[in-house]
Design a protein around this motif. Structure first.
Motif, mmCIF file in Angstrom:
data_model
loop_
_atom_site.group_PDB
_atom_site.id
_atom_site.type_symbol
_atom_site.label_atom_id
_atom_site.label_comp_id
_atom_site.label_asym_id
_atom_site.label_seq_id
_atom_site.Cartn_x
_atom_site.Cartn_y
_atom_site.Cartn_z
ATOM 1 N N GLY A 134 0.814 -1.215 0.000
ATOM 2 C CA GLY A 134 0.000 0.000 0.000
ATOM 3 C C GLY A 134 0.845 1.263 0.000
ATOM 4 O O GLY A 134 0.581 2.199 -0.768
ATOM 5 N N LEU A 135 1.884 1.295 0.845
ATOM 6 C CA LEU A 135 2.749 2.487 0.886
ATOM 7 C C LEU A 135 3.524 2.646 -0.421
ATOM 8 O O LEU A 135 3.699 3.766 -0.918
ATOM 9 N N GLY A 136 3.994 1.518 -0.987
ATOM 10 C CA GLY A 136 4.702 1.607 -2.263
ATOM 11 C C GLY A 136 3.816 2.093 -3.387
ATOM 12 O O GLY A 136 4.226 2.921 -4.211
ATOM 13 N N LEU A 137 2.573 1.586 -3.431
ATOM 14 C CA LEU A 137 1.651 2.023 -4.472
ATOM 15 C C LEU A 137 1.298 3.499 -4.304
ATOM 16 O O LEU A 137 1.217 4.245 -5.300
ATOM 17 N N LEU A 138 1.116 3.951 -3.076
ATOM 18 C CA LEU A 138 0.805 5.359 -2.826
ATOM 19 C C LEU A 138 1.963 6.262 -3.251
ATOM 20 O O LEU A 138 1.754 7.312 -3.890
ATOM 21 N N LEU A 139 3.171 5.845 -2.920
ATOM 22 C CA LEU A 139 4.343 6.637 -3.319
ATOM 23 C C LEU A 139 4.486 6.670 -4.836
ATOM 24 O O LEU A 139 4.794 7.727 -5.418
ATOM 25 N N PHE A 140 4.255 5.536 -5.492
ATOM 26 C CA PHE A 140 4.344 5.487 -6.954
ATOM 27 C C PHE A 140 3.306 6.412 -7.596
ATOM 28 O O PHE A 140 3.612 7.137 -8.549
ATOM 29 N N TYR A 141 2.080 6.419 -7.048
ATOM 30 C CA TYR A 141 1.027 7.263 -7.617
ATOM 31 C C TYR A 141 1.390 8.740 -7.506
ATOM 32 O O TYR A 141 1.284 9.498 -8.492
ATOM 33 N N PHE A 142 1.817 9.165 -6.325
ATOM 34 C CA PHE A 142 2.138 10.583 -6.154
ATOM 35 C C PHE A 142 3.359 10.977 -6.979
ATOM 36 O O PHE A 142 3.431 12.105 -7.478
ATOM 37 N N THR A 143 4.318 10.068 -7.137
ATOM 38 C CA THR A 143 5.486 10.384 -7.967
ATOM 39 C C THR A 143 5.072 10.606 -9.420
ATOM 40 O O THR A 143 5.468 11.596 -10.053
ATOM 41 N N VAL A 144 4.280 9.702 -9.958
ATOM 42 C CA VAL A 144 3.818 9.848 -11.342
ATOM 43 C C VAL A 144 2.968 11.104 -11.489
ATOM 44 O O VAL A 144 3.104 11.862 -12.471
ATOM 45 N N TYR A 145 2.092 11.355 -10.503
ATOM 46 C CA TYR A 145 1.212 12.522 -10.601
ATOM 47 C C TYR A 145 2.007 13.822 -10.646
ATOM 48 O O TYR A 145 1.769 14.685 -11.508
ATOM 49 N N PHE A 146 2.971 13.966 -9.737
ATOM 50 C CA PHE A 146 3.727 15.226 -9.692
ATOM 51 C C PHE A 146 4.680 15.362 -10.875
ATOM 52 O O PHE A 146 4.951 16.474 -11.338
ATOM 53 N N LEU A 147 5.198 14.242 -11.398
ATOM 54 C CA LEU A 147 6.026 14.324 -12.603
ATOM 55 C C LEU A 147 5.201 14.804 -13.792
ATOM 56 O O LEU A 147 5.647 15.671 -14.564
ATOM 57 N N LEU A 148 4.000 14.261 -13.949
ATOM 58 C CA LEU A 148 3.131 14.720 -15.039
ATOM 59 C C LEU A 148 2.705 16.161 -14.834
ATOM 60 O O LEU A 148 2.580 16.936 -15.800
ATOM 61 N N PHE A 149 2.479 16.550 -13.588
ATOM 62 C CA PHE A 149 2.024 17.906 -13.308
ATOM 63 C C PHE A 149 3.136 18.933 -13.550
ATOM 64 O O PHE A 149 2.865 20.093 -13.909
ATOM 65 N N ALA A 150 4.382 18.512 -13.336
ATOM 66 C CA ALA A 150 5.502 19.451 -13.498
ATOM 67 C C ALA A 150 5.769 19.797 -14.948
ATOM 68 O O ALA A 150 6.369 20.837 -15.246
ATOM 69 N N ILE A 151 5.332 18.936 -15.864
ATOM 70 C CA ILE A 151 5.557 19.187 -17.294
ATOM 71 C C ILE A 151 4.300 19.837 -17.861
ATOM 72 O O ILE A 151 3.206 19.266 -17.771
ATOM 73 N N PRO A 152 4.398 21.026 -18.452
ATOM 74 C CA PRO A 152 3.191 21.727 -18.930
ATOM 75 C C PRO A 152 2.386 20.911 -19.940
ATOM 76 O O PRO A 152 1.152 20.955 -19.931
ATOM 77 N N GLN A 153 3.071 20.148 -20.806
ATOM 78 C CA GLN A 153 2.347 19.402 -21.829
ATOM 79 C C GLN A 153 1.534 18.238 -21.242
ATOM 80 O O GLN A 153 0.622 17.733 -21.886
ATOM 81 N N THR A 154 1.878 17.780 -20.074
ATOM 82 C CA THR A 154 1.160 16.643 -19.467
ATOM 83 C C THR A 154 0.398 17.048 -18.208
ATOM 84 O O THR A 154 -0.053 16.177 -17.455
ATOM 85 N N LYS A 155 0.258 18.366 -17.998
ATOM 86 C CA LYS A 155 -0.423 18.826 -16.784
ATOM 87 C C LYS A 155 -1.887 18.410 -16.786
ATOM 88 O O LYS A 155 -2.440 17.970 -15.758
ATOM 89 N N SER A 156 -2.544 18.483 -17.933
ATOM 90 C CA SER A 156 -3.948 18.086 -17.999
ATOM 91 C C SER A 156 -4.105 16.591 -17.732
ATOM 92 O O SER A 156 -5.064 16.150 -17.097
ATOM 93 N N THR A 157 -3.137 15.780 -18.213
ATOM 94 C CA THR A 157 -3.180 14.344 -17.920
ATOM 95 C C THR A 157 -3.071 14.082 -16.429
ATOM 96 O O THR A 157 -3.753 13.205 -15.881
ATOM 97 N N ALA A 158 -2.209 14.858 -15.747
ATOM 98 C CA ALA A 158 -2.085 14.717 -14.293
ATOM 99 C C ALA A 158 -3.391 15.051 -13.592
ATOM 100 O O ALA A 158 -3.796 14.370 -12.649
ATOM 101 N N LEU A 159 -4.050 16.111 -14.067
ATOM 102 C CA LEU A 159 -5.322 16.493 -13.440
ATOM 103 C C LEU A 159 -6.386 15.431 -13.665
ATOM 104 O O LEU A 159 -7.171 15.127 -12.762
ATOM 105 N N HIS A 160 -6.408 14.864 -14.874
ATOM 106 C CA HIS A 160 -7.369 13.789 -15.128
ATOM 107 C C HIS A 160 -7.075 12.560 -14.267
ATOM 108 O O HIS A 160 -7.983 11.934 -13.715
ATOM 109 N N LEU A 161 -5.788 12.201 -14.141
ATOM 110 C CA LEU A 161 -5.416 11.068 -13.297
ATOM 111 C C LEU A 161 -5.814 11.313 -11.849
ATOM 112 O O LEU A 161 -6.372 10.434 -11.172
ATOM 113 N N HIS A 162 -5.549 12.535 -11.394
ATOM 114 C CA HIS A 162 -5.915 12.879 -10.022
ATOM 115 C C HIS A 162 -7.428 12.827 -9.834
ATOM 116 O O HIS A 162 -7.918 12.359 -8.788
ATOM 117 N N ALA A 163 -8.165 13.270 -10.824
ATOM 118 C CA ALA A 163 -9.626 13.259 -10.713
ATOM 119 C C ALA A 163 -10.173 11.838 -10.692
ATOM 120 O O ALA A 163 -11.076 11.510 -9.912
#
Length: 547
Positions: A219-248
């Protein structure tokens, strides 16, 4: 020192999260909701945002077309400046304008559709235009482009570094949990035992703890993996919308569950109140019926041995009433699926519990008939023994051979129940045994010998004289019945055995053969069947020899 360093790094990560999460994810949550109708606002084949409600007589699709045309008019300008994009507050709505040119209006219909305040929706639309529309007209210099690339690289490096740091923290936490589990296994070497009840043996307890640890690690590993992917996508302007959709997609079900839990809290509070009242009421009734069973409290016409069964009947009725009360307040109780499952379970119970219900009804009847009590020596059909338990389903008896027999209450009720202990407590239980004797023996002598045999037996009451009945006059012999009083129902087997042995002894001592005429007709009459030591002639001859 170690704790301070890690706390500072965690605080830094939380600060970065706050910086990265400036854009509201209202639209991401709305896109994850399949029940909402949405109309896309498109500029040059790119979806800028969606419209989710009508405005006056304009439908959501008409609004999206109008807003798209206004964005096309703005796109004809040589350049666009973010400072010219403003949010203006009206009486009941917010409007977003570029300079003096209106782009869209946020009304109460949008608030009802998105379930958010008007101001937050307006800010979200403003952010969508800033992030998705204005960058199409931004021309960065080489210096600015390099700065943007370095900024994105910095955020990526920071996110990856914090992820590695958090993974090390998680590993330290898991190592600590592993040591604590080893200590727990040492303290519970016999397994999980609570109040004398063994729930898990040592091997099962060890496997359970290892499974829990593995589950926490996953559970902790999966949570860390999710937040890592989310913030990496969010940090790149071209994939920011993908991060928001994933978060939603991830957060919308969690938010829905949270809202459902909060909405269900009043019903849950009502259920808790009903359960608590029922629990303390059952405690009071248990105390009351225990006192009645012990004889401390008495009611006219209510026997102490009724207390146990009456308490269980009242307890069942109270629990049934509680289930009826709380059933409408259970989550999903009004759904067709829940109702269908309830009907299916009810049909299964009604079809499979007919014998159980008949036993329960028979148990209630036996209780209030007072046919027997726990500890009595009874006979049900051809089975007899001591009653060790009487429940609403069956009667358990223990035979004198130490065999436990379970008799369904319906079987006990349909047959004959003989209770030997009821009158044995008063000393009025009569043991009886038949004795056959030929006509050549005087009946008065037979009666005297039988009474003497009874008085010589252990367990026979001496203050209540035994008596003999002449039961039958057969063709060749007479049937006598010896009757004697006893107060020991638990020792009937031994009493009968000793009584029969004493009958043999007194008749042998009196020189009377206990043989029927049919036996005398075929034997050699020169020899007697009486043991030599008990015959009167043998006794006299032995005395003369002794002299």
């Amino acid at each position: 020192m170690f704790k301070r360093k890690y706390m500072a790094l965690i605080a830094l990560m939380l600060f970065c999260v706050a910086l990265l999460a400036q854009v509201n994810d209202i639209f991401g949550a709305a896109e994850a909701d399949s029940t909402l109708k949405r109309a896309p606002v498109v500029y040059k084949d790119k979806v800028i945002f969606y419209v989710y409600s009508n405005l006056g007589h304009f439908t959501s699709f008409e609004r999206s077309v109008i807003i798209g045309k206004r964005l096309e008019e703005l796109g004809r300008q040589p350049f666009l400046v973010q400072d010219s994009l403003n949010i203006l507050q009206g009486q009941r709505e917010y409007s977003i304008r570029y300079g003096e040119s209106p782009i869209l209006i946020v009304s109460e219909a949008d608030s009802l559709a998105l379930q958010q305040p008007l101001k937050e929706i307006a800010i979200a639309y403003h952010a969508a235009i800033v992030n998705e529309f204005l960058p199409l007209f931004t021309r960065l210099s080489i210096r600015q482009s390099i700065f943007e690339i370095l900024k994105i690289a910095f955020w990526i490096a920071l996110i990856l570094g914090l992820s590695v740091l958090f993974w090390r923290v998680i590993k330290r936490l898991l190592d600590w949990l592993s040591r604590q589990i080893d200590k727990i296994k040492e303290n519970y070497s016999a397994g999980l035992v609570i109040r004398g009840i063994r729930f898990l043996n040592a091997e099962q307890f060890d496997r359970t703890l290892k499974f829990i640890l593995a589950l926490v690690r996953f559970g902790l590993g999966l949570l860390l993996f999710y937040f890592t992917v989310y913030f990496l996508l969010f940090a790149i302007p071209q994939t920011k919308s993908t991060a928001l959709h994933l978060h939603a997609y991830i957060m919308h079900p969690i938010v829905d569950v949270g809202k459902a839990v909060l909405k269900y809290l009043p019903n849950l509070f009502f259920i808790l109140v009903v359960v608590i009242i029922a629990r303390y009421l059952l405690r009071f009734l248990k105390y009351l019926f225990d006192e009645i069973r012990k004889g401390h409290i008495r009611f006219a016409g209510f026997y102490a041995d009724w207390a146990y069964s009456t308490y269980h009947i009242v307890r069942f009725l109270i629990l049934f009433f509680v289930v009826v009360i709380i059933f409408p307040y259970l989550p999903g109780s009004g759904s067709p699926a829940f109702q269908g499952i309830s009907i299916f379970v009810g049909v299964l119970v009604s079809l499979g519990s007919s014998s159980a219900i008949s036993n329960i009804i028979a148990g209630i009847i036996l209780t209030y008939m007072r046919a027997f009590k726990v500890g009595d020596y009874i006979k049900v059909g051809d089975k007899e023994g001591f009653v060790i338990d009487a429940s609403l389903l069956n009667v358990r008896i223990k035979t004198v051979k130490n065999v436990e027999i379970s008799i369904p209450n319906s079987v006990a009720l349909s047959g004959n129940i003989m209770d030997y202990s009821t009158y044995a407590r008063e000393g009025n239980l009569i043991v009886h045994t038949p004795v056959a004797m030929g006509y050549e023996v005087p009946w008065k002598q037979v009666k005297e010998l039988l009474i003497q045999a009874a008085l010589n037996s252990e367990g026979i009451l001496k203050h209540k004289p035994p008596f003999v009945h002449v039961k039958e006059l057969k063709d060749y012999y007479i049937v006598y019945e010896l009757n004697a009083y006893t107060d020991k129902a638990a020792a009937l087997g031994g009493i009968y055995s000793e009584l029969n042995a004493n009958v043999l002894d007194v008749f042998n001592a009196a020189g009377i053969e206990m043989l029927l005429p049919m036996y005398n007709a075929v034997r050699d009459g020169k020899q007697s069947s009486i043991p030599p030591k008990t015959m009167p002639e043998a006794s006299e001859s032995s005395e003369r020899e002794h002299e």
